[in-house]
Design a protein around this motif. Structure first.
Motif, PDB file in Angstrom:
ATOM      1  N   THR A 215      -7.694  10.791   8.748  1.00  0.00           N
ATOM      2  CA  THR A 215      -6.719  12.002   8.909  1.00  0.00           C
ATOM      3  C   THR A 215      -5.638  11.795   7.900  1.00  0.00           C
ATOM      4  OG1 THR A 215      -7.721  13.000  10.738  1.00  0.00           O
ATOM      5  CG2 THR A 215      -5.654  13.867  10.198  1.00  0.00           C
ATOM      6  N   LYS A 216      -4.812  10.665   8.279  1.00  0.00           N
ATOM      7  CA  LYS A 216      -3.547  10.193   7.909  1.00  0.00           C
ATOM      8  C   LYS A 216      -3.783  10.103   6.441  1.00  0.00           C
ATOM      9  CE  LYS A 216      -1.222   6.481   6.068  1.00  0.00           C
ATOM     10  NZ  LYS A 216      -0.212   5.538   7.054  1.00  0.00           N
ATOM     11  N   ARG A 217      -4.978   9.316   5.867  1.00  0.00           N
ATOM     12  CA  ARG A 217      -5.070   9.084   4.695  1.00  0.00           C
ATOM     13  C   ARG A 217      -5.341  10.221   3.937  1.00  0.00           C
ATOM     14  NH1 ARG A 217      -9.001   9.088   1.364  1.00  0.00           N
ATOM     15  NH2 ARG A 217     -10.493   9.613   2.608  1.00  0.00           N
ATOM     16  N   LEU A 218      -6.247  11.431   4.151  1.00  0.00           N
ATOM     17  CA  LEU A 218      -6.254  12.532   3.623  1.00  0.00           C
ATOM     18  C   LEU A 218      -5.055  13.585   3.331  1.00  0.00           C
ATOM     19  CD1 LEU A 218      -9.888  13.567   5.212  1.00  0.00           C
ATOM     20  CD2 LEU A 218      -9.433  12.980   2.989  1.00  0.00           C
ATOM     21  N   MET A 219      -4.378  13.370   4.664  1.00  0.00           N
ATOM     22  CA  MET A 219      -3.118  14.366   4.290  1.00  0.00           C
ATOM     23  C   MET A 219      -2.108  13.548   3.444  1.00  0.00           C
ATOM     24  SD  MET A 219      -3.190  16.777   6.508  1.00  0.00           S
ATOM     25  CE  MET A 219      -1.674  17.249   7.150  1.00  0.00           C
ATOM     26  N   ARG A 220      -2.134  12.292   3.146  1.00  0.00           N
ATOM     27  CA  ARG A 220      -1.304  11.465   2.241  1.00  0.00           C
ATOM     28  C   ARG A 220      -1.769  11.496   0.835  1.00  0.00           C
ATOM     29  NH1 ARG A 220       3.745  11.814   4.785  1.00  0.00           N
ATOM     30  NH2 ARG A 220       3.696  10.354   6.413  1.00  0.00           N
ATOM     31  N   ALA A 221      -3.105  11.597   0.601  1.00  0.00           N
ATOM     32  CA  ALA A 221      -3.836  11.465  -0.717  1.00  0.00           C
ATOM     33  C   ALA A 221      -3.337  12.675  -1.441  1.00  0.00           C
ATOM     34  CB  ALA A 221      -5.380  11.563  -0.402  1.00  0.00           C
ATOM     35  N   GLY A 222      -3.245  13.833  -1.193  1.00  0.00           N
ATOM     36  CA  GLY A 222      -2.721  14.943  -2.283  1.00  0.00           C
ATOM     37  C   GLY A 222      -1.570  14.298  -2.875  1.00  0.00           C
ATOM     38  N   LEU A 223      -0.718  13.555  -2.298  1.00  0.00           N
ATOM     39  CA  LEU A 223       0.714  13.191  -2.926  1.00  0.00           C
ATOM     40  C   LEU A 223       0.610  11.764  -3.605  1.00  0.00           C
ATOM     41  CD1 LEU A 223       2.944  14.349  -0.218  1.00  0.00           C
ATOM     42  CD2 LEU A 223       2.487  15.620  -2.267  1.00  0.00           C
ATOM     43  N   ALA A 224      -0.611  11.215  -3.628  1.00  0.00           N
ATOM     44  CA  ALA A 224      -0.724   9.700  -3.929  1.00  0.00           C
ATOM     45  C   ALA A 224      -0.256   9.588  -5.563  1.00  0.00           C
ATOM     46  CB  ALA A 224      -1.821   9.296  -3.449  1.00  0.00           C
ATOM     47  N   ARG A 225      -0.964  10.360  -6.337  1.00  0.00           N
ATOM     48  CA  ARG A 225      -0.649  10.152  -7.848  1.00  0.00           C
ATOM     49  C   ARG A 225       0.785  10.314  -8.157  1.00  0.00           C
ATOM     50  NH1 ARG A 225      -5.848  11.971  -7.509  1.00  0.00           N
ATOM     51  NH2 ARG A 225      -5.280  14.184  -7.396  1.00  0.00           N
ATOM     52  N   SER A 226       1.290  11.578  -7.850  1.00  0.00           N
ATOM     53  CA  SER A 226       2.600  11.788  -7.983  1.00  0.00           C
ATOM     54  C   SER A 226       3.761  10.875  -7.376  1.00  0.00           C
ATOM     55  CB  SER A 226       2.992  13.458  -7.690  1.00  0.00           C
ATOM     56  OG  SER A 226       2.844  13.535  -6.099  1.00  0.00           O
ATOM     57  N   PHE A 227       3.385  10.340  -6.250  1.00  0.00           N
ATOM     58  CA  PHE A 227       4.121   9.491  -5.424  1.00  0.00           C
ATOM     59  C   PHE A 227       4.376   8.103  -6.417  1.00  0.00           C
ATOM     60  CE2 PHE A 227       6.398   7.611  -2.618  1.00  0.00           C
ATOM     61  CZ  PHE A 227       6.081   6.571  -1.731  1.00  0.00           C
ATOM     62  N   ARG A 228       3.278   7.779  -7.041  1.00  0.00           N
ATOM     63  CA  ARG A 228       3.088   6.618  -7.694  1.00  0.00           C
ATOM     64  C   ARG A 228       4.150   6.790  -9.012  1.00  0.00           C
ATOM     65  NH1 ARG A 228      -1.146   2.934  -7.546  1.00  0.00           N
ATOM     66  NH2 ARG A 228      -2.708   3.191  -5.929  1.00  0.00           N
ATOM     67  N   GLU A 229       3.915   7.848  -9.736  1.00  0.00           N
ATOM     68  CA  GLU A 229       4.746   8.119 -10.804  1.00  0.00           C
ATOM     69  C   GLU A 229       6.163   8.332 -10.297  1.00  0.00           C
ATOM     70  OE1 GLU A 229       1.263  10.885 -12.983  1.00  0.00           O
ATOM     71  OE2 GLU A 229       3.241  11.665 -12.198  1.00  0.00           O
ATOM     72  N   ALA A 230       6.480   8.833  -9.402  1.00  0.00           N
ATOM     73  CA  ALA A 230       8.059   8.917  -8.840  1.00  0.00           C
ATOM     74  C   ALA A 230       8.660   7.391  -8.624  1.00  0.00           C
ATOM     75  CB  ALA A 230       7.977   9.685  -7.546  1.00  0.00           C
ATOM     76  N   LEU A 231       7.574   6.512  -7.895  1.00  0.00           N
ATOM     77  CA  LEU A 231       8.168   5.279  -7.558  1.00  0.00           C
ATOM     78  C   LEU A 231       8.445   4.501  -8.938  1.00  0.00           C
ATOM     79  CD1 LEU A 231       5.864   4.160  -4.525  1.00  0.00           C
ATOM     80  CD2 LEU A 231       8.392   4.888  -4.504  1.00  0.00           C
ATOM     81  N   ASP A 232       7.691   4.612  -9.938  1.00  0.00           N
ATOM     82  CA  ASP A 232       7.765   3.965 -11.040  1.00  0.00           C
ATOM     83  C   ASP A 232       9.190   4.442 -11.776  1.00  0.00           C
ATOM     84  OD1 ASP A 232       5.551   2.453 -10.973  1.00  0.00           O
ATOM     85  OD2 ASP A 232       4.179   3.647 -12.214  1.00  0.00           O
ATOM     86  N   ASP A 233       9.321   5.817 -11.680  1.00  0.00           N
ATOM     87  CA  ASP A 233      10.344   6.307 -12.312  1.00  0.00           C
ATOM     88  C   ASP A 233      11.965   5.933 -11.597  1.00  0.00           C
ATOM     89  OD1 ASP A 233      11.584   9.872 -12.544  1.00  0.00           O
ATOM     90  OD2 ASP A 233      12.274   8.015 -13.758  1.00  0.00           O
ATOM     91  N   GLU A 234      11.795   5.739 -10.208  1.00  0.00           N
ATOM     92  CA  GLU A 234      12.984   5.333  -9.229  1.00  0.00           C
ATOM     93  C   GLU A 234      13.159   3.927  -9.683  1.00  0.00           C
ATOM     94  OE1 GLU A 234      11.933   5.613  -5.369  1.00  0.00           O
ATOM     95  OE2 GLU A 234      12.060   7.787  -5.095  1.00  0.00           O
ATOM     96  N   ALA A 235      11.982   3.028  -9.824  1.00  0.00           N
ATOM     97  CA  ALA A 235      12.321   1.572 -10.119  1.00  0.00           C
ATOM     98  C   ALA A 235      13.159   1.561 -11.667  1.00  0.00           C
ATOM     99  CB  ALA A 235      11.135   0.662 -10.327  1.00  0.00           C
ATOM    100  N   ARG A 236      12.603   2.287 -12.524  1.00  0.00           N
ATOM    101  CA  ARG A 236      13.433   2.263 -13.787  1.00  0.00           C
ATOM    102  C   ARG A 236      14.735   2.652 -13.662  1.00  0.00           C
ATOM    103  NH1 ARG A 236       8.347   4.128 -15.650  1.00  0.00           N
ATOM    104  NH2 ARG A 236       9.171   6.060 -15.272  1.00  0.00           N
ATOM    105  N   THR A 237      14.841   3.694 -13.036  1.00  0.00           N
ATOM    106  CA  THR A 237      16.527   4.478 -13.053  1.00  0.00           C
ATOM    107  C   THR A 237      17.323   3.643 -12.080  1.00  0.00           C
ATOM    108  OG1 THR A 237      15.087   6.733 -13.192  1.00  0.00           O
ATOM    109  CG2 THR A 237      17.497   6.639 -12.316  1.00  0.00           C
ATOM    110  N   ILE A 238      16.755   3.174 -11.127  1.00  0.00           N
ATOM    111  CA  ILE A 238      17.788   2.220 -10.367  1.00  0.00           C
ATOM    112  C   ILE A 238      18.178   0.996 -11.172  1.00  0.00           C
ATOM    113  CG2 ILE A 238      16.234   0.953  -9.000  1.00  0.00           C
ATOM    114  CD1 ILE A 238      18.285   1.259  -6.735  1.00  0.00           C
ATOM    115  N   GLY A 239      17.264   0.303 -11.821  1.00  0.00           N
ATOM    116  CA  GLY A 239      17.578  -0.642 -12.790  1.00  0.00           C
ATOM    117  C   GLY A 239      18.663  -0.269 -13.668  1.00  0.00           C
ATOM    118  N   ALA A 240      18.328   0.833 -14.220  1.00  0.00           N
ATOM    119  CA  ALA A 240      19.480   1.411 -15.537  1.00  0.00           C
ATOM    120  C   ALA A 240      20.918   1.579 -14.809  1.00  0.00           C
ATOM    121  CB  ALA A 240      18.830   2.462 -16.011  1.00  0.00           C
ATOM    122  N   ALA A 241      20.691   2.217 -13.763  1.00  0.00           N
ATOM    123  CA  ALA A 241      21.977   2.541 -12.746  1.00  0.00           C
ATOM    124  C   ALA A 241      22.960   1.332 -12.516  1.00  0.00           C
ATOM    125  CB  ALA A 241      21.696   3.375 -11.617  1.00  0.00           C
TER     126      ALA A 241
END
Length: 273
Positions: A215-241
């Motif tokens: 149930t936890k996995r299913l509830m989280r799965a809908g956000l998984a792909r956008s979450f991956r993209e957001a994390l990659d963006d965060e990593a690049r952005t904090i590095g630049a900052a």
């Protein structure tokens, strides 16, 4: 094991993960960051783990990244931003693994949470907070941008406008306000915190454990792909900052103040002490 930055043990199906850098308010340094990723993979991959209790020793839950340690690591590096981005990527891998696992996580938050600590906390599926807990962003104080999943996990929990208010101002939420905002699941007296978190974990282990996990996995799965993209963006952005003039100055000032405090605390006791 008592000196480890993060403590980890498994007993009767329960994985117990404890932040343990108490002298640094459980802010994570490079060693803790790598250990976090290792523990995340072990939790996700072990068949004998059915649930996770996530807590912290000391007076604070987590102050995010250890800015002093990060500044020391990046000092003299030709591309300091890339160093910080690499560390953020390691944290984010641990976060992704735990979020996508079929292992429900309950967090017991006993004290202040700040910066990336919000992201660590929000990896949990149920969050029980002590009445003494407080919640703040503090990124702007050192000229940095959100990491540790905060740009996705915080608005997911409390909505975009409140997430923006928390990250763009110096506001600090009390435990009661955090409950009202939807940042935590429930608030209890400090002396009841551990027992309540363990009660929740036990209910998962003694019930339909596999179903709870899926149930936890299913509830989280809908956000998984956008979450991956957001994390990659965060990593690049904090590095630049991290390479911006404002951040360099603010981080240097923070490091100097931290060094002064550390020297004062390690000095001989005064007559009043």
């Amino acid at each position: 094991m008592g000196d480890d930055a993060i403590l980890f043990e498994v007993s009767d199906g329960l994985a117990h993960v404890t932040l343990n850098r108490t002298s640094r308010l459980n802010a994570v340094d490079p060693d803790a960051i790598r250990l976090w990723r290792t523990i995340a993979h072990e939790v996700a991959e072990r068949d004998d783990i059915g649930a996770v209790l996530f807590d912290a020793n000391g007076r604070a839950f987590c102050a995010g990244g250890d800015v002093l340690a990060m500044s020391q690591l990046a000092a003299g590096q030709p591309d300091a931003g890339a160093v910080i981005t690499g560390l953020a990527d390691v944290i984010h891998e641990g976060h992704r693994v735990l979020r996508e696992s079929a292992k429900p996580i309950v967090a017991a938050v006993q004290g202040p949470v700040a910066g990336g600590g919000l992201g660590f906390m929000l990896v949990a599926d149920v969050i029980v907070a002590s009445e003494r807990a407080t919640f703040a962003s503090r990124y702007a104080d050192v000229g940095l941008t959100p990491d540790c999943g905060v740009s996705t996990l915080l608005p997911e929990a409390i909505g975009a406008l409140r997430a923006l208010e928390l990250t763009l101002t110096s506001r600090t939420l009390s435990a009661t306000e955090a409950l009202e905002w939807g940042l935590v699941t429930e608030v209890v007296a400090p002396e009841a915190l551990d027992a309540r978190a363990r009660e929740i974990a036990a209910s998962w282990l003694h019930g339909a454990t596999a179903a709870f996990g899926q149930t936890k996995r299913l509830m989280r799965a809908g956000l998984a792909r956008s979450f991956r993209e957001a994390l990659d963006d965060e990593a690049r952005t904090i590095g630049a900052a991290f390479e911006s003039p404002h951040a360099r100055a603010a981080v240097a000032a923070f490091a100097r103040a931290s060094s002064v405090r550390a020297s004062a605390q390690s000095g001989p006791p005064t007559a009043q002490e």
